[in-house]
Structure formats: structure tokens, C-alpha cells
Design a protein around this motif. Structure first.
Motif, PDB file in Angstrom:
ATOM      1  N   GLY A  17       0.826  -1.207   0.000  1.00 48.10           N
ATOM      2  CA  GLY A  17       0.000   0.000   0.000  1.00 48.10           C
ATOM      3  C   GLY A  17       0.854   1.247   0.000  1.00 48.10           C
ATOM      4  O   GLY A  17       1.719   1.403   0.839  1.00 48.10           O
ATOM      5  N   TRP A  18       0.615   2.135  -0.956  1.00 46.87           N
ATOM      6  CA  TRP A  18       1.435   3.332  -1.089  1.00 46.87           C
ATOM      7  C   TRP A  18       1.096   4.397  -0.063  1.00 46.87           C
ATOM      8  O   TRP A  18       1.960   4.874   0.642  1.00 46.87           O
ATOM      9  CB  TRP A  18       1.276   3.911  -2.480  1.00 46.87           C
ATOM     10  N   LEU A  19      -0.148   4.814  -0.017  1.00 48.11           N
ATOM     11  CA  LEU A  19      -0.507   5.934   0.853  1.00 48.11           C
ATOM     12  C   LEU A  19      -0.795   5.514   2.283  1.00 48.11           C
ATOM     13  O   LEU A  19      -0.454   6.225   3.230  1.00 48.11           O
ATOM     14  CB  LEU A  19      -1.699   6.691   0.271  1.00 48.11           C
ATOM     15  N   THR A  20      -1.463   4.398   2.446  1.00 42.99           N
ATOM     16  CA  THR A  20      -1.729   3.867   3.787  1.00 42.99           C
ATOM     17  C   THR A  20      -1.312   2.400   3.811  1.00 42.99           C
ATOM     18  O   THR A  20      -2.129   1.507   3.596  1.00 42.99           O
ATOM     19  CB  THR A  20      -3.215   4.001   4.163  1.00 42.99           C
ATOM     20  N   PRO A  21      -0.022   2.148   4.058  1.00 50.57           N
ATOM     21  CA  PRO A  21       0.469   0.770   4.045  1.00 50.57           C
ATOM     22  C   PRO A  21      -0.250  -0.106   5.072  1.00 50.57           C
ATOM     23  O   PRO A  21      -0.633   0.354   6.149  1.00 50.57           O
ATOM     24  CB  PRO A  21       1.945   0.903   4.406  1.00 50.57           C
ATOM     25  N   VAL A  22      -0.444  -1.353   4.693  1.00 51.56           N
ATOM     26  CA  VAL A  22      -1.123  -2.345   5.525  1.00 51.56           C
ATOM     27  C   VAL A  22      -0.225  -3.567   5.614  1.00 51.56           C
ATOM     28  O   VAL A  22       0.454  -3.930   4.650  1.00 51.56           O
ATOM     29  CB  VAL A  22      -2.487  -2.716   4.904  1.00 51.56           C
ATOM     30  N   VAL A  23      -0.219  -4.217   6.771  1.00 50.16           N
ATOM     31  CA  VAL A  23       0.563  -5.431   6.981  1.00 50.16           C
ATOM     32  C   VAL A  23      -0.339  -6.642   6.745  1.00 50.16           C
ATOM     33  O   VAL A  23      -1.435  -6.719   7.298  1.00 50.16           O
ATOM     34  CB  VAL A  23       1.141  -5.468   8.417  1.00 50.16           C
ATOM     35  N   TYR A  24       0.139  -7.568   5.932  1.00 48.90           N
ATOM     36  CA  TYR A  24      -0.559  -8.821   5.670  1.00 48.90           C
ATOM     37  C   TYR A  24       0.251  -9.948   6.292  1.00 48.90           C
ATOM     38  O   TYR A  24       1.474  -9.998   6.106  1.00 48.90           O
ATOM     39  CB  TYR A  24      -0.689  -9.068   4.163  1.00 48.90           C
ATOM     40  N   VAL A  25      -0.410 -10.816   7.048  1.00 47.29           N
ATOM     41  CA  VAL A  25       0.261 -11.977   7.638  1.00 47.29           C
ATOM     42  C   VAL A  25      -0.545 -13.230   7.331  1.00 47.29           C
ATOM     43  O   VAL A  25      -1.769 -13.186   7.201  1.00 47.29           O
ATOM     44  CB  VAL A  25       0.460 -11.838   9.169  1.00 47.29           C
ATOM     45  N   ALA A  26       0.170 -14.334   7.216  1.00 45.74           N
ATOM     46  CA  ALA A  26      -0.468 -15.615   6.926  1.00 45.74           C
ATOM     47  C   ALA A  26      -1.154 -16.142   8.180  1.00 45.74           C
ATOM     48  O   ALA A  26      -0.565 -16.158   9.267  1.00 45.74           O
ATOM     49  CB  ALA A  26       0.564 -16.615   6.434  1.00 45.74           C
ATOM     50  N   ARG A  27      -2.402 -16.559   8.037  1.00 45.45           N
ATOM     51  CA  ARG A  27      -3.158 -17.122   9.154  1.00 45.45           C
ATOM     52  C   ARG A  27      -2.414 -18.308   9.764  1.00 45.45           C
ATOM     53  O   ARG A  27      -2.481 -18.567  10.964  1.00 45.45           O
ATOM     54  CB  ARG A  27      -4.550 -17.565   8.688  1.00 45.45           C
ATOM     55  N   GLU A  28      -1.667 -19.027   8.948  1.00 39.48           N
ATOM     56  CA  GLU A  28      -0.956 -20.221   9.405  1.00 39.48           C
ATOM     57  C   GLU A  28       0.132 -19.923  10.437  1.00 39.48           C
ATOM     58  O   GLU A  28       0.621 -20.836  11.097  1.00 39.48           O
ATOM     59  CB  GLU A  28      -0.340 -20.952   8.192  1.00 39.48           C
ATOM     60  N   LEU A  29       0.498 -18.648  10.597  1.00 37.73           N
ATOM     61  CA  LEU A  29       1.511 -18.304  11.596  1.00 37.73           C
ATOM     62  C   LEU A  29       0.996 -18.473  13.025  1.00 37.73           C
ATOM     63  O   LEU A  29       1.786 -18.499  13.968  1.00 37.73           O
ATOM     64  CB  LEU A  29       2.009 -16.873  11.396  1.00 37.73           C
ATOM     65  N   ALA A  30      -0.310 -18.573  13.202  1.00 36.42           N
ATOM     66  CA  ALA A  30      -0.872 -18.746  14.546  1.00 36.42           C
ATOM     67  C   ALA A  30      -1.439 -20.148  14.759  1.00 36.42           C
ATOM     68  O   ALA A  30      -1.959 -20.446  15.826  1.00 36.42           O
ATOM     69  CB  ALA A  30      -1.952 -17.714  14.804  1.00 36.42           C
ATOM     70  N   SER A  31      -1.353 -20.993  13.731  1.00 33.60           N
ATOM     71  CA  SER A  31      -1.865 -22.357  13.885  1.00 33.60           C
ATOM     72  C   SER A  31      -1.155 -23.273  12.903  1.00 33.60           C
ATOM     73  O   SER A  31      -0.555 -22.822  11.931  1.00 33.60           O
ATOM     74  CB  SER A  31      -3.376 -22.395  13.625  1.00 33.60           C
ATOM     75  N   GLY A  32      -1.224 -24.554  13.154  1.00 36.06           N
ATOM     76  CA  GLY A  32      -0.625 -25.530  12.247  1.00 36.06           C
ATOM     77  C   GLY A  32       0.876 -25.667  12.442  1.00 36.06           C
ATOM     78  O   GLY A  32       1.447 -25.191  13.424  1.00 36.06           O
ATOM     79  N   PRO A  33       1.543 -26.301  11.494  1.00 34.60           N
ATOM     80  CA  PRO A  33       2.978 -26.586  11.643  1.00 34.60           C
ATOM     81  C   PRO A  33       3.863 -25.343  11.603  1.00 34.60           C
ATOM     82  O   PRO A  33       4.977 -25.361  12.103  1.00 34.60           O
ATOM     83  CB  PRO A  33       3.280 -27.511  10.465  1.00 34.60           C
TER      84      PRO A  33
END
Length: 82
Positions: free
Chosen positions: A35-51
Motif C-alpha cells: 500500500g502506497w498511501l496507507t500501508p497495511v501489513v498482511y500476515v499468513a493465518r498459518e503463523l498462529a496455527s498448524g505446523p
């Protein structure tokens, strides 16, 4: 994220406004900022569950790293530099 889930807790620990965090299943990259003007962080749902699950402290470290990209507006800066 919703109040009380691991992503919300990690975002607060990383001092990132949870409104700037998007949790998405099946991302090819574990975390990134877009995002250029209002950057947003995207994270994988798998980082909180699974292997690929991370402890809350490590999840907060990932989000803090991405928060630095938000603070520096890296998506816009990198685009201009290219």
C-alpha cells in the motif's frame, strides 16, 4: 484480527494498530507490507496455527518488523526508487 486472538495480541505488543493488520489464509509469503498511501501489513493465518505456528513473542517480532516498513512507507519509497 479480532480482540483477544493471537494476531491482535501480537499487533498490540508490536505497537501496530490492529486496524492496519490483515490476516489471510494461504499467503505465499508469511508476512509483507503493501500500500502506497496507507500501508497495511498482511500476515499468513498459518503463523498462529498448524505446523508453521509461532509463539506470540515471535509473531510480535514479525509484525514489529513489518511495522517498520509501515513507518518508513517502504512500499511507496521502493516504488519511487525503482
Amino acid at each position: 484480527p479480532v480482540v483477544g486472538d493471537p494476531f491482535w495480541t501480537a499487533a498490540e505488543a508490536a505497537r501496530l494498530d490492529p486496524a492496519r493488520l490483515r490476516v489471510v489464509a494461504g499467503l505465499p509469503s508469511p508476512a509483507f507490507t503493501a500500500g502506497w498511501l496507507t500501508p497495511v501489513v498482511y500476515v499468513a493465518r498459518e503463523l498462529a496455527s498448524g505446523p508453521r505456528r509461532l509463539p506470540t513473542a515471535e509473531l510480535a517480532a514479525v509484525i514489529a518488523h513489518e511495522r517498520a516498513h509501515v513507518a518508513w512507507r517502504d512500499p511507496l519509497r521502493f516504488s519511487v526508487l525503482r
